[in-house]
Design an enzyme around this catalytic site. Structure first.
Site, PDB file in Angstrom:
ATOM      1  N   ASP A 614       0.776  -1.253   0.000  1.00  7.90           N
ATOM      2  CA  ASP A 614       0.000   0.000   0.000  1.00  7.90           C
ATOM      3  C   ASP A 614       0.805   1.299   0.000  1.00  7.90           C
ATOM      4  O   ASP A 614       0.261   2.344   0.369  1.00  7.90           O
ATOM      5  CB  ASP A 614      -0.938   0.047   1.235  1.00  7.90           C
ATOM      6  N   HIS A 618      -0.679   5.024   0.978  1.00  5.33           N
ATOM      7  CA  HIS A 618      -0.255   5.788   2.161  1.00  5.33           C
ATOM      8  C   HIS A 618       0.418   7.100   1.759  1.00  5.33           C
ATOM      9  O   HIS A 618       0.073   8.164   2.262  1.00  5.33           O
ATOM     10  CB  HIS A 618       0.721   4.958   3.003  1.00  5.33           C
ATOM     11  N   ASP A 687      -2.443  -8.148  -5.625  1.00  5.39           N
ATOM     12  CA  ASP A 687      -3.838  -7.739  -5.705  1.00  5.39           C
ATOM     13  C   ASP A 687      -3.955  -6.252  -5.444  1.00  5.39           C
ATOM     14  O   ASP A 687      -3.024  -5.625  -4.948  1.00  5.39           O
ATOM     15  CB  ASP A 687      -4.680  -8.490  -4.668  1.00  5.39           C
ATOM     16  N   GLU A 689      -7.201  -3.528  -4.072  1.00  2.00           N
ATOM     17  CA  GLU A 689      -8.585  -3.322  -3.668  1.00  2.00           C
ATOM     18  C   GLU A 689      -9.040  -1.933  -4.113  1.00  2.00           C
ATOM     19  O   GLU A 689      -9.938  -1.789  -4.929  1.00  2.00           O
ATOM     20  CB  GLU A 689      -8.669  -3.478  -2.148  1.00  2.00           C
ATOM     21  N   GLU A 693      -7.852   4.960  -4.578  1.00  2.00           N
ATOM     22  CA  GLU A 693      -6.636   5.435  -3.923  1.00  2.00           C
ATOM     23  C   GLU A 693      -5.421   5.230  -4.842  1.00  2.00           C
ATOM     24  O   GLU A 693      -4.417   5.923  -4.702  1.00  2.00           O
ATOM     25  CB  GLU A 693      -6.449   4.748  -2.570  1.00  2.00           C
TER      26      GLU A 693
END
Ligand code: NAG
Ligand code: NAG
Ligand code: NAG
Ligand code: NAG
Ligand code: NAG
Ligand code: NAG
Ligand code: NAG
Ligand code: NAG
Ligand code: NAG
Ligand code: NAG
Length: 865
Positions: A614, A618, A687, A689, A693
């Site tokens: 991520d 972030h 992956d 999601e 973002e």
């Protein structure tokens, strides 16, 4: 904190096998049959996949796989995607606000003197007071002069050292045991299965998947398995009756299939696999007879490679099949020095095998059993295999490109005006390499945006990918893709494709904003931003930066936001000084900037940031906040630019030769979007999601580039937005008529979590419909109308959140309600405005990463007021 919850649910399909085929013992015109395998087979069976390798059986393993549908968390926490704050704590004066507010919010009972002052200022007048001297505006509308001309999008972000406040550490919790390089490592790419954990999970080059068998599988092979899954093999989840059309909840490709395996008789438990020359587009997997042995097979793994290629050195080739050979025919030499075999296997598919021996001698492969095809001892040379779904016409293309293979990929790109163009190209190796064209597979979004010359090289060889529709073979060493409508004019203000940026809101909207804002500006900024999570902290900084911008520029009131702006800068400084609860470290093992939260034993801390989950999510929030601060106060940049650039270099570096960071950690320039999963071994590959973002990161670097005068970064952000707009529309945000996802899945409207191997309409934090759809909406930002197309948003709303749907937005609780209504602004800005402006507004509808003030400005800017 939450551990890695493994909700292991195994679904076993016991499917009656198809009537077995008869295998004629007849030669063909092209060659001779090496061995035929006519055996009667059972008509039905029950077994676990993978089946045991029984020579007396002619089963088709594809008929009875075990599919793995567990959702592993891998650092993806089950926490909500926004920080939760007690609203009552900061909204004092709420009663006043509620009693005075109306939908036009015309009174000024709660506004300070400065607000009243601004309210009298005619809209559009720049209030030249306070710290703001810059005009934050980008060209509006298609007629304005463009800021970029033939801008290279891959110039270095920065080349300096890591900021001194960020200390280096060499004790990363995930050890690098299998990658032979001292260069920065791509942590989030398609081949991480080669070097993580057991080293047996798949590498997804598309359309093929490869996985080291490592003594496992039905054949207990030590070679490298190649899998290509046909549509009939997919497993589908249960129907979701809450959604019109009753779509299935997930689909998944079976894992562990070994259609063909590249092995050698010498490989055994002493054999090891190393990863060499990792880049953003490729890596070499090297299977060595034993550690340090020069007897090895090198697999150059490149995204889109047309053949699976194995370069043997001094080994006896053993080509195996877990699906079993039906017929292998020696098919002559398509080109001098290349020996071809036509291979039919028991799932009714035809593969081609090309051997290019270093010594030029006919390798005379022998079919020694239904699962083994053996080559000569001490073989050095190249063996390639490809699945041919296109008969003679396909075989011609494969013949013509045989003997050569890509070794790595490159990307280049530029933006001129609002037209972006990028090229993927490959270096190649093999026999007669200069005169032999490559054959590479393109994804649907590539094909759509090919320039004329590239279009002319498309073949009709088509093989399905695991989760992105059909791949199509294209001849040649490079492709050029054109994105003609880049959103170059999106800035900080609300934006729509038809009206451009709304730098000036209507007087009524301005007034409403200035009445609501004081309440939200009273929040304790340092408290809300100093959290134990980079994700939540970044969200809070972004929220306050956006609020300050809204008041300052859209509300035209600099004074009102002055205190909050100072407080925001102080809070940001906490991070630049690396004094937050979990400071950042520079990890010298994989090479990147990570949170130290995960060094203490729980890698799942902060959503797995320490293991490179991520980072684009972030850091995107920090970068967007910095872009706003820097444009409101250019003097701020001098002390902060280096730190922010470090985050950009970590999550989205623009060059491949930076010794401190890998190229483009998150964004995958072949797949056209980012992968969020970092250093967690995974059955189903990488992956992602939250597509929204992902777009937020692209948007953030576009504006940070603009703010800091880095024209290349700005252009790259524009290009990434352009590509994302296309790829999301193809694979993640499914309008009616989407053909890339299975027909009975598309009514979900969003993928949920798209893995390389499965797509699951869910989230890591719960399966409420507003979570699943909403995580593809937030944060609602100026670029949202660009990547979330109107028609898509309309269909999704009608199917799920309208009053007559299963989950009316009006009945959704908490911050998700605000997310849904802000999203409604994309199709019905008036309704969105009315929701946020209503007198009895309840602040529990605003999540900890958003403000009512911005949502009002957003709806107004799109035409809501
Ligand atoms: C890494 O690979 C190179 C080239 O393949 C080889 O020369 C070197 O010995 C390897 N190093 C390690 C540590 O395996
Ligand atoms: C594996 O092969 C190596 C040679 O490559 C040999 O020395 C070793 O004995 C073999 N191990 C087993 C268990 O067969
Ligand atoms: C592919 O195109 C060729 C003509 O270029 C045609 O002859 C052939 O039938 C096509 N094959 C398939 C499988 O569509
Ligand atoms: C075959 O390869 C030659 C170059 O060797 C190339 O000019 C030609 O276009 C290729 N033909 C096809 C059908 O790919
Ligand atoms: C904000 O929160 C911090 C930390 O919780 C606290 O020290 C400070 O006093 C608060 N500021 C105000 C104005 O309440
Ligand atoms: C794949 O990864 C999972 C999760 O770490 C692991 O349990 C499994 O053994 C790996 N290999 C295979 C073939 O599933
Ligand atoms: C994908 O290819 C299959 C044949 O392999 C075909 O039936 C299907 O229609 C194709 N899908 C699309 C969207 O072109
Ligand atoms: C979904 O479609 C596939 C064919 O594409 C079919 O095999 C499967 O049964 C369908 N599942 C449901 C629940 O309708
Ligand atoms: C709700 O009504 C609209 C027509 O106003 C219709 O298009 C839509 O399909 C309906 N939604 C559901 C879930 O029935
Ligand atoms: C706001 O909503 C929360 C949660 O539903 C509820 O507990 C609270 O009573 C509401 N406040 C008002 C003023 O209606």
């Amino acid at each position: 904190m939450e551990g890695t919850k493994l909700k292991a649910a195994l679904l076993t399909w016991l499917i009656a096998a198809e009537k077995a085929h008869c295998f004629p013992r007849v030669g063909t015109a092209v060659g001779s049959i090496l061995q035929s395998t006519a055996v009667d087979s059972a008509t039905s069976f029950e077994t676990q996949y993978p089946p045991s390798n029984s020579e007396s059986r002619l089963l088709i393993p594809e008929s009875h796989p075990v599919y793995r549908v567990a959702l592993q968390h891998d650092g993806h926490s089950s926490q909500q995607p926004f920080p939760n704050f007690d609203v009552a704590e900061f909204i004092d004066g709420l009663e006043d606000l509620l009693s005075s507010a109306s939908t036009t919010v015309s009174s000024s009972t709660t506004t300070a003197g400065s607000v009243a002052h601004t309210a009298q200022t005619p809209p559009g007048t720049t209030v030249a007071q306070g710290p703001v001297t810059t005009e934050i505006s980008l060209p509006v509308g298609p007629d304005h002069p463009k800021t970029m001309n033939g801008q290279d999008i891959f110039q270095p972000v920065a080349t300096g050292p890591i900021p001194a406040n960020i200390k280096s550490r060499d004790d990363h919790p995930v050890k690098n045991l299998h990658v032979n390089t001292s260069d920065p490592l791509s942590t989030n790419k398609f081949y991480a299965g080669l070097f993580l954990g057991t080293q047996t999970n798949a590498t997804f080059t598309q359309p093929y998947s490869l996985a080291w068998s490592k003594g496992g599988g039905s054949l207990k092979s030590w070679g490298m398995g190649i899998s290509h899954v046909q549509p009939g093999m997919l497993a589908f989840g249960p129907e979701n009756r809450k959604i019109p059309g009753n779509p299935v909840q997930y689909y998944i490709n079976p894992i562990g299939l070994q259609h063909l395996i590249f092995s050698a008789t010498e490989l055994n438990q002493s054999s090891v696999m190393d990863t060499e020359q990792p880049t953003a587009f490729s890596a070499n997997a090297v299977l060595k007879r034993s550690p340090g042995s020069a007897q090895q097979i090198t697999f150059p793994l490149v995204q889109g490679m047309g053949y699976a290629t194995a370069v043997y050195n001094e080994l006896e080739p053993l080509i195996e099949s877990g699906v079993f050979f039906r017929k292998v025919v020696s098919a002559g030499s398509p080109r001098p020095g290349i020996f071809k075999y036509r291979v039919d296997i028991e799932d009714d598919t035809t593969w081609l095998l090309y051997a290019t021996p270093a010594d030029g001698k006919d390798p005379k492969f022998k079919l020694v059993s239904k699962s083994s095809l053996r080559g000569p001892e001490g073989f050095s040379g190249t063996i390639q295999i490809a699945k041919n779904p296109a008969g003679t016409s396909g075989e011609k293309f494969y013949d013509n490109s045989s003997g050569v293979y890509p070794t790595t990929g490159h990307i280049s790109g530029s933006v001129t005006g609002d037209v972006g163009s990028y090229s993927l190209s490959w270096t190649k190796a093999g026999k007669d390499v200069a005169g032999t064209p490559l054959l590479m597979f393109a994804l649907p979004h590539h094909i759509q945006s090919f320039d004329k010359a590239t279009q002319g090289r498309i073949t009709n060889i088509s093989l399905r990918t695991t989760t992105k529709g059909n791949a199509t073979a294209v001849i040649g060493e490079s492709w050029t893709m054109v994105e003609p409508n880049l959103p170059v004019d999106i800035g900080f203000a609300p934006w729509s494709p038809t009206h451009g940026s709304a730098h000036e809101l209507s007087p009524a909207a301005q007034q409403a904003i200035l009445e609501i804002a004081p309440q939200e500006l009273k929040q304790n900024i340092s408290k809300q931003t100093d959290l134990n999570s980079m994700y939540y902290s970044g969200k809070a900084l972004s929220k306050f930066a956006t609020l300050v911008y809204t008041v300052n520029q859209l509300g035209n009131n600099v004074d009102l936001a002055t205190n909050a702006f100072q407080e925001l800068k102080k809070s940001f400084a906490n991070f630049v000084q690396n004094k937050q609860q979990f400071p950042l470290a520079y990890d010298t093992v994989w090479k990147g900037v990570v949170s130290t939260a995960g060094y203490s034993g729980d890698l799942n801390q902060d959503f797995g940031n320490t293991a490179y989950n991520d980072h684009h999510f972030h850091y995107g929030y920090f970068v967007q906040a910095a872009a706003i601060i820097g444009s409101l106060d250019p003097a701020w940049l001098a002390e902060n630019k280096e730190w922010v650039n470090t985050l950009v270099r970590d999550a989205g570096n623009s060059v491949a030769n930076d010794p401190r960071f890998p190229f483009s950690r998150s964004f995958d320039w072949y797949n056209g979007h980012s992968w969020a999963k970092g250093l967690f071994e995974s059955f189903d590959g990488k992956d992602q999601e939250s597509t929204s973002e992902d777009t937020m990161f692209a948007y953030a670097i576009k504006l940070w580039g603009k703010t800091t005068g880095d024209a290349s970064m700005e252009a790259r952000g524009n290009m990434m937005l352009g590509i994302l707009g296309r790829s999301l529309n193809n694979y993640f945000l499914m309008e009616e008529g989407n053909t890339n996802q299975p027909a009975n899945f598309t009514a979900n409207k969003v993928t949920g979590i798209l893995f390389e191997n499965k797509v699951d309409h869910t989230t890591y934090f719960g399966a409420n419909l507003e979570f699943i759809q909403g995580i593809h909406m937030l944060p609602l930002m100026p670029h949202s109308p660009f990547t979330r197309r109107k028609e898509f948003v309309r269909q999704e709303w009608q199917a799920m959140f309208a009053e007559n749907a299963s989950t009316p937005a009006s009945k959704v609780d908490g911050g998700w309600k605000g997310v849904l209504y802000a999203n409604l602004a994309l199709i019905d800005p008036k309704a969105s405005w009315e929701f946020f402006a209503q007198p009895n507004f309840n602040y529990s509808w605003i999540d900890g990463g958003a403000t009512r003030t911005w949502y009002l400005a957003f709806a107004a800017g799109l035409g809501g007021a």
